[in-house]
Write a protein that holds these residues in place. Structure first.
Motif, PDB file in Angstrom:
ATOM      1  N   GLN A  11       0.862  -1.116  -0.142  1.00 17.21           N
ATOM      2  CA  GLN A  11      -0.043   0.177  -0.193  1.00 17.21           C
ATOM      3  C   GLN A  11       0.785   1.244   0.261  1.00 17.21           C
ATOM      4  OE1 GLN A  11      -3.658   0.093   2.468  1.00 17.21           O
ATOM      5  NE2 GLN A  11      -3.550  -2.233   2.846  1.00 17.21           N
ATOM      6  N   ILE A  12       2.026   1.063   0.768  1.00 23.75           N
ATOM      7  CA  ILE A  12       2.973   2.421   0.658  1.00 23.75           C
ATOM      8  C   ILE A  12       3.539   2.601  -0.739  1.00 23.75           C
ATOM      9  CG2 ILE A  12       4.819   3.323   1.677  1.00 23.75           C
ATOM     10  CD1 ILE A  12       4.370   1.559   4.284  1.00 23.75           C
ATOM     11  N   ALA A  57       0.799   4.085  -2.892  1.00 30.96           N
ATOM     12  CA  ALA A  57       0.700   5.554  -2.481  1.00 30.96           C
ATOM     13  C   ALA A  57       2.011   6.208  -3.213  1.00 30.96           C
ATOM     14  CB  ALA A  57       0.741   5.853  -1.012  1.00 30.96           C
ATOM     15  N   GLN A  58       3.205   5.721  -3.395  1.00 25.92           N
ATOM     16  CA  GLN A  58       4.327   6.354  -3.736  1.00 25.92           C
ATOM     17  C   GLN A  58       4.107   6.320  -5.366  1.00 25.92           C
ATOM     18  OE1 GLN A  58       7.781   4.770  -2.804  1.00 25.92           O
ATOM     19  NE2 GLN A  58       9.299   6.133  -3.512  1.00 25.92           N
ATOM     20  N   LEU A 112       2.377  10.597  -4.118  1.00 23.33           N
ATOM     21  CA  LEU A 112       2.306  11.199  -2.869  1.00 23.33           C
ATOM     22  C   LEU A 112       3.341  11.230  -2.225  1.00 23.33           C
ATOM     23  CD1 LEU A 112      -0.846  10.079  -3.235  1.00 23.33           C
ATOM     24  CD2 LEU A 112      -0.812   9.589  -0.889  1.00 23.33           C
ATOM     25  N   GLN A 130       2.457  12.939   2.861  1.00 20.70           N
ATOM     26  CA  GLN A 130       1.185  12.586   2.499  1.00 20.70           C
ATOM     27  C   GLN A 130       0.930  11.010   2.796  1.00 20.70           C
ATOM     28  OE1 GLN A 130       1.084  13.996  -1.386  1.00 20.70           O
ATOM     29  NE2 GLN A 130      -0.452  15.736  -1.036  1.00 20.70           N
ATOM     30  N   ARG A 131       1.971  10.215   2.318  1.00 16.68           N
ATOM     31  CA  ARG A 131       1.879   8.711   2.583  1.00 16.68           C
ATOM     32  C   ARG A 131       1.903   8.512   4.142  1.00 16.68           C
ATOM     33  NH1 ARG A 131       6.112   8.756  -1.097  1.00 16.68           N
ATOM     34  NH2 ARG A 131       7.765   8.392   0.437  1.00 16.68           N
ATOM     35  N   VAL A 182      -1.940   7.281   4.591  1.00 19.44           N
ATOM     36  CA  VAL A 182      -1.998   5.802   4.359  1.00 19.44           C
ATOM     37  C   VAL A 182      -1.386   4.906   5.662  1.00 19.44           C
ATOM     38  CG1 VAL A 182      -0.995   3.947   3.032  1.00 19.44           C
ATOM     39  CG2 VAL A 182      -1.558   5.933   1.931  1.00 19.44           C
TER      40      VAL A 182
END
Length: 262
Positions: A158-159, A162-163, A167, A171-172, A176
């Motif tokens: 998920q990280i 997001a990257q 993001l 923001q991550r 997240v």
């Protein structure tokens, strides 16, 4: 709700609490002790809340250092947590109050002398803030491990997603990592909060007028140790049990929210 799920233990606790407060209010001496300790509750709550907020902020910073890509930061974070977790809270309290606080004042006076400012005196450093500093340092090491475990529980995919969406690091973390990690973090963090309420009684060794110190002073004056410390125990039980129930309700609320843990 199944019969086995009914909180009979809570009913027993409430009945015991009502019986305890009824006995206290029915006895003139214990009623006076309770009124005296009420002033100490304010100090206990203030010390606990301020120290826990500061410990949480510092602990989160140490946790992020322990997850850093820089080896130096990771090693510094591990050094910090291992040292402070290895020192008993009472020893840390005395060390901060009578060693670290005078050293900080001496450092300030050196800077003040260089800049031509007014020097400070050690006695100008209030004991209550020395106690808050000690609790902050001591508990930040435990809180750091709680945050670190919570952050590691977030799925790495998920990280990375997001990257990939562009993001930023902040923001991550905010959108997240933290929302997902909080469900893992909250239960042990709540336990640390309740533990700090109890450990705040240690500030009485510095003469801070919390519940324990007022109980000691009252017992030394009336020589009724049984009645006085019964009331002290009842006050602490009221605070810790109430906090535990509130935290449990908050955990259940977060778990029942959409996307919560199964």
């Amino acid at each position: 709700m199944k019969d086995g799920d009914f909180p009979w233990w809570l009913v027993a606790v409430c009945l015991l609490g009502l019986a305890g407060y009824g006995a206290v209010l029915a006895d003139e001496l214990q009623a006076r002790v309770l009124m005296t300790l009420a002033r100490g509750v304010q100090v206990t709550v203030f010390v606990t809340l301020v120290a826990f907020v500061l410990a949480s902020v510092l602990g989160m910073g140490v946790a992020l250092m322990s997850l850093s890509r820089l080896r130096l930061l990771r090693q510094l974070a591990r050094f910090y947590t291992e040292i402070l977790r290895g020192v008993p809270m009472l020893v840390l309290l005395l060390y901060v109050a009578f060693v670290m606080a005078p050293a900080l004042v001496a450092g300030w006076n050196w800077v003040a002398g260089t800049l031509g400012l007014e020097p400070a005196r050690t006695r100008d450093f209030p004991l209550i803030w020395r106690a808050i500093m000690a609790l902050t340092l001591g508990y930040s090491a435990f809180v750091a491990e709680v945050f670190r475990a919570g952050f590691l529980s977030v799925d790495e995919g998920q990280i990375e997603a997001a990257q990939a969406l562009g993001l930023s690091g902040w923001q991550r973390f905010r959108l997240v990592m933290l929302p997902q990690a909080i469900r893992t973090i909250l239960p042990p963090l709540g336990n640390d909060f309740v533990a700090m309420v109890k450990d705040s009684s240690l500030v009485s060794v510095l003469g801070v007028l919390d519940v324990t110190q007022l109980g000691k002073v009252t017992a030394a004056g009336n020589f009724r140790y049984f009645e006085t410390y019964n009331v002290v125990a009842l006050v602490y039980l009221t605070m810790t049990v109430s906090l535990s129930l509130g935290l449990r309700r908050l955990e259940r609320h977060l778990r029942d929210r959409p996307g919560g843990a199964e």
